[in-house]
Scaffold this active site. Structure first.
Site, mmCIF file in Angstrom:
data_model
loop_
_atom_site.group_PDB
_atom_site.id
_atom_site.type_symbol
_atom_site.label_atom_id
_atom_site.label_comp_id
_atom_site.label_asym_id
_atom_site.label_seq_id
_atom_site.Cartn_x
_atom_site.Cartn_y
_atom_site.Cartn_z
ATOM 1 N N HIS A 355 3.934 51.710 20.076
ATOM 2 C CA HIS A 355 3.347 52.123 21.354
ATOM 3 C C HIS A 355 4.354 52.249 22.480
ATOM 4 C CE1 HIS A 355 -1.011 52.085 20.631
ATOM 5 N NE2 HIS A 355 -0.759 51.155 19.745
ATOM 6 N N LYS A 533 -4.457 53.000 36.392
ATOM 7 C CA LYS A 533 -3.750 52.539 35.191
ATOM 8 C C LYS A 533 -3.023 51.255 35.573
ATOM 9 C CE LYS A 533 -1.704 56.677 35.128
ATOM 10 N NZ LYS A 533 -1.764 57.083 33.727
ATOM 11 N N ARG A 534 -2.427 50.567 34.595
ATOM 12 C CA ARG A 534 -1.630 49.399 34.953
ATOM 13 C C ARG A 534 -0.553 49.802 35.963
ATOM 14 N NH1 ARG A 534 -2.683 44.335 32.353
ATOM 15 N NH2 ARG A 534 -0.765 43.646 33.329
ATOM 16 N N LYS A 539 5.178 54.145 35.493
ATOM 17 C CA LYS A 539 4.006 54.970 35.781
ATOM 18 C C LYS A 539 4.084 55.553 37.200
ATOM 19 C CE LYS A 539 0.906 52.532 32.511
ATOM 20 N NZ LYS A 539 0.174 53.527 31.716
ATOM 21 N N THR A 641 -4.065 57.569 27.559
ATOM 22 C CA THR A 641 -5.398 58.001 27.146
ATOM 23 C C THR A 641 -6.225 58.277 28.402
ATOM 24 O OG1 THR A 641 -5.989 55.661 26.963
ATOM 25 C CG2 THR A 641 -5.529 56.842 24.916
ATOM 26 N N LYS A 645 -9.208 61.234 29.294
ATOM 27 C CA LYS A 645 -10.541 61.000 29.863
ATOM 28 C C LYS A 645 -10.758 61.910 31.075
ATOM 29 C CE LYS A 645 -9.860 56.109 28.777
ATOM 30 N NZ LYS A 645 -9.368 54.862 29.415
HETATM 31 C C1 LIG Z 1 -8.115 54.347 29.487
HETATM 32 C C2 LIG Z 1 -7.806 53.060 30.144
HETATM 33 C C3 LIG Z 1 -6.473 52.640 30.276
HETATM 34 C C4 LIG Z 1 -5.304 53.483 29.849
HETATM 35 O O1 LIG Z 1 -4.935 54.322 30.937
HETATM 36 P P1 LIG Z 1 -3.532 55.078 30.969
HETATM 37 O O2 LIG Z 1 -3.661 55.975 32.168
HETATM 38 O O3 LIG Z 1 -3.458 55.864 29.694
HETATM 39 O O4 LIG Z 1 -2.483 54.068 31.112
HETATM 40 C C5 LIG Z 1 -6.222 51.435 30.890
HETATM 41 N N1 LIG Z 1 -7.217 50.650 31.348
HETATM 42 C C6 LIG Z 1 -8.515 51.028 31.252
HETATM 43 C C7 LIG Z 1 -9.566 50.134 31.803
HETATM 44 C C8 LIG Z 1 -8.850 52.229 30.636
HETATM 45 O O5 LIG Z 1 -10.139 52.574 30.529
#
Ligand SMILES: *Cc1c(COP(=O)(O)O)cnc(C)c1O
Length: 794
Positions: A355, A533-534, A539, A641, A645
């Site tokens: 990952h 995101k985190r 990022k 991911t 979405k």
């Molecule tokens: C989808 C999701 C992530 C991943 O987000 P990225 O933008 O791909 O880092 C992290 N936390 C939650 C709660 C999510 O639903």
């Protein structure tokens, strides 16, 4: 929850809920609280899952299907009630039931705690995979840890992140079945002895791993798999003799120590904490899972050489990589196979998902710690290392290097397939972390681009858009997301374009109302621009907030200008020990304070940072988003991911050529994606340029001015670290990408000024995102990695 249903579940859902309320919870409807209703509903729905769940298990035994075991330290599952109700097609009945009683079904559903047994993308991926494996009828178990406390709860105090423990198990948990009879003894430490040519490990201490099962029902309720989570318990509850001697603390000591193993989730998804407890957690759940897998195998077969044919074990990152040595140990030491045979069989079963390429996130454990905690495994790793070196004498790949065991190479050499999570990431793996191993084992690395489950991330999160799509093309898309392609011609249909824009507008109004409650006055007609995101330097939330500051400054210069009113939304948690990320959080909050109360610009620009980003908050934010910020330093985001979405929900991406952004852009079309920034190759070259950050700042007065404002305390003090970083070493190239980011952002504004053309692009994003279903990803794993077949209950 322990209560067994004391009756046969009623066919009628209303009756079933009322029965559960009365007989399952011992409550009278007149005095039921919202939580009582939620638990009664959950138990009634759980009852509906049990039969398909049993039928799935019976079918797998009857057909001797190959079983998939997905081992993951994290499962970020969020709330389960709505998922189950949606997949069973019960949502209308649920809504009607509560309507009749003057209760809000949504509020009842939202009463469920959000199970945050994960940090971010990696854990959410595991949750989407579980749902897809069930929807496809792939016989599978998820294995993980039943953390008492999941990811911390975030709040803000004067802009600073404050962490509080998450307590999701403080209420009864309606979904799980405790399996008191499924318990394994997991040892640590001790010594290794040779006896009659056999090696045996005598652990010095042990804990018990007890199973808790949660059924995971697939789309249309046709198949259900199991998420089995392990909880740690002491072998001896307490020391009675110490207790009787009055030593109450001492008496409970062993118990407390044992339970620590499943107490908390490590709140860090990218760096290795180097903690002994973490290694214990990893071995604990991996060993318990392997015991369980072999017990099930032994109940059906008596020839261990059949293992690779009947069992696929997927390692989600290296956290369960000790599975290789553990399986070899069992097969060789306990089952009497030769070492070579044991290695071969283990490799036939195991596959590993990488990952990250971030060097600081590649797991390693000191030989000293490993030998202390897992002495036999350390010997096996040494032997594997020697064998590998012997087989490839001219090469330098070592599993043990500079006194550390390297879990990436260990996982690689004990797996028959290694996969990356986006096309770009898999290619970079071949050139960087695993370059040499890839030369030695060509073909072992494959790609499986991540995906997300459309049931949660579209059907239940975005009912308005889902209804519109179903009205247009029927509901086949829910189980076969590529059918969204049929929407393409509708991008030219004025009526559909209008209805699509209306659905988005209504989602925005819902979110505005929600954020309003949190204290930010928000105009639902502004452009909703979201980065959730985190919080991490790679990022680049700081790139976004710098651009926001520069935009605010220009708006102030010319408040009458033709600006696109914009709401910037941020969401995300920082690891508690990651101080730079915490400074970024505080900066965003401080910018929000200043910008949101500026009378010159507050009608043009607002910043919102709702606290405690989690799955449930993502489900609120994503359907309302118009712009998706995916702006990582190229080469650093393995896949993402979140980006999928958003595209699926009709947000347009502004992003770098990183992770799965590359594939999103190819599929939705370059004209429907706002690209900026350096490529992964250019990033590497740029870092070699001396003074790259300083050069970029001198060349861009906007950037210089935004940094000046921060330095001069416009947003309060204590941000010197951020300014110094992006003007100095700037490893993540915030300054070097700023100018192009600004350009792309203004192009995006220009596109937004034409609402019809914008909506057309949004529709095309939806229509062309079907490939990002996790069903497609799981089919890929089944075909290329697991060699597993889908089954169906006859
Ligand atoms: C989808 C999701 C992530 C991943 O987000 P990225 O933008 O791909 O880092 C992290 N936390 C939650 C709660 C999510 O639903």
């Amino acid at each position: 929850m322990q209560e067994a249903p004391v009756h046969l579940p009623s066919e009628n859902l209303s009756d079933a809920i009322l029965q559960q309320l009365k007989y399952g919870l011992g409550k009278d409807a007149a005095h039921a609280t919202r939580t009582d209703w939620r638990l009664a509903l959950s138990l009634a729905i759980r009852d509906r899952i049990v039969d398909p769940w049993f039928a799935s298990t019976r079918t797998t035994y009857a057909k001797q299907g190959k079983r998939v075991y997905y081992l993951s330290m994290e499962f970020l599952i969020g709330r389960l009630l709505e998922d189950a109700a949606v997949n069973l097609g019960l949502m209308d009945e649920v809504t009607a039931f509560f309507d009749e009683r003057g209760l809000d079904a949504k509020a009842v559903i939202a009463d469920e705690p959000d199970a945050a047994l994960g940090n971010g993308g990696l854990g959410r991926l595991a949750a989407c995979f579980l749902e897809s494996m069930s929807s496809l009828g792939c016989p599978a178990h998820g294995y993980g840890i039943r953390y008492e406390h999941g990811l911390f709860r975030q709040s803000f105090d004067d802009g600073r992140q404050v962490e509080a423990p998450e307590d999701w198990l403080s209420e009864p948990h309606a979904w799980e079945f405790e399996r008191a009879e499924v318990e394994y003894r997991i040892g640590f430490g001790g010594h290794v002895a040779e006896e009659n040519g056999q090696t045996r490990w005598y652990p010095g201490e042990a804990v018990l791993a007890r199973a808790y099962d949660t059924p995971v029902i697939g789309w249309k309720g046709a198949w259900a798999n199991t998420l089995r989570l392990w909880s740690a318990r002491p072998e001896q509850i307490f020391d009675l003799s110490r207790f009787n001697a009055g030593d109450y603390y001492g008496a409970a000591h062993q118990e407390a120590l044992a339970r620590t193993i499943s107490r908390v989730l490590y709140p860090d998804d990218t760096t290795d904490e180097g903690k002994r407890l973490r290694l214990k957690q990893e071995y604990f759940f991996t060993a318990a899972s392997l015991h369980d897998i072999l017990r099930r195998f032994d109940s059906e077969y008596d020839d261990l050489s059949l293992l690779p044919e009947k069992v696929a074990i997927q390692l989600n990152d290296t956290h369960p990589a000790i599975a290789g040595p553990e399986l070899i140990r069992i097969l060789h030491d306990e089952r009497g196979l030769s070492f070579e045979q044991a290695v071969e069989i283990a490799r036939g079963c195991l596959a590993y998902t990488n990952h990250t390429l971030l060097p600081e996130a590649l797991e390693r454990w000191s030989v000293g710690l490993m030998a202390h905690l897992l002495p036999r495994h350390m010997q096996i790793i040494e032997r594997m290392d020697a064998l590998h070196a012997e087989a490839h004498p001219d090469r330098h790949v070592r599993l043990i290097d500079h006194g550390d065991v390297h879990m990436g190479p260990l996982a690689f050499t004990t797996a028959h397939r290694v996969n990356g999570v986006s096309a770009l990431h898999s290619e970079l793996m071949k050139d960087t972390v695993f370059a040499e191993l890839n030369r030695l084992h060509p073909g072992r690395i494959v790609n499986q681009t991540n995906g997300v489950t459309p049931r949660r991330w579209m059907l239940s999160a975005n009912p308005r858009l889902s209804a519109l799509i179903t009205e247009a093309i029927g509901d086949g898309w829910v189980g076969d997301l590529e059918q969204l392609q049929q929407l393409e011609p509708l991008a030219e249909d004025a009526g559909f374009v209008e209805a699509f824009a209306k659905a988005k507008r209504a989602n925005k109004a819902d979110l505005a109302a929600y954020l309003g409650k949190e204290g930010t006055g928000v105009d639902p007609d502004a452009m909703f621009d979201v980065q959730i995101k985190r919080i991490h330097e790679y990022k680049r939330q700081h790139l976004n907030i710098l651009q926001t500051i520069a935009l605010w400054q220009e708006m102030k210069d010319d408040p009458k200008g033709d600006w696109v009113p914009t709401l910037k939304i941020f969401g995300g948690k920082a690891a508690p020990g990651y101080f730079f990320a915490k400074d970024i959080i505080r900066l965003i909050n401080k910018v929000a304070e200043v910008v949101n109360r500026d009378p010159d610009t507050r009608h043009l620009l607002r910043v919102a940072y709702p606290a405690n980003y989690n799955v449930s908050l993502a489900e609120r934010l994503i359907p309302a988003a118009e712009v998706s910020q995916q702006i990582s330093t190229a080469g650093k985001e393995a896949s993402g991911t979140g980006n999928m979405k958003f595209a699926l929900n009709g947000a347009l991406t502004i992003g770098t050529l990183d992770g799965a952004n590359v594939e999103i852009r190819e599929l939705v079309g370059a004209e429907n994606f706002f690209l900026f920034g350096m490529t992964a190759e250019e990033v590497v070259a740029r870092r070699q340029v001396e003074g790259h950050a300083w050069q970029a700042i001198s060349a861009d007065p906007r950037l210089a001015r935004a940094l000046e404002a921060i330095r001069h305390g416009t947003f309060g003090h204590g941000f010197g670290g951020i300014v110094d970083n992006v003007s100095g070493p700037d490893y993540f190239l915030v300054s070097s990408d700023f100018t192009d980011y600004w350009r792309a952002s203004r192009e995006l504004d220009a596109a937004y000024r034409d609402p019809k053309a914008w909506t057309r692009k949004a529709i095309l994003n939806v229509a062309r995102s079907g490939w990002f279903s996790s069903d497609r990803t799981i089919r890929g794993y089944m075909a290329d990695i697991w060699d597993a077949k889908a089954l169906s209950v006859d």
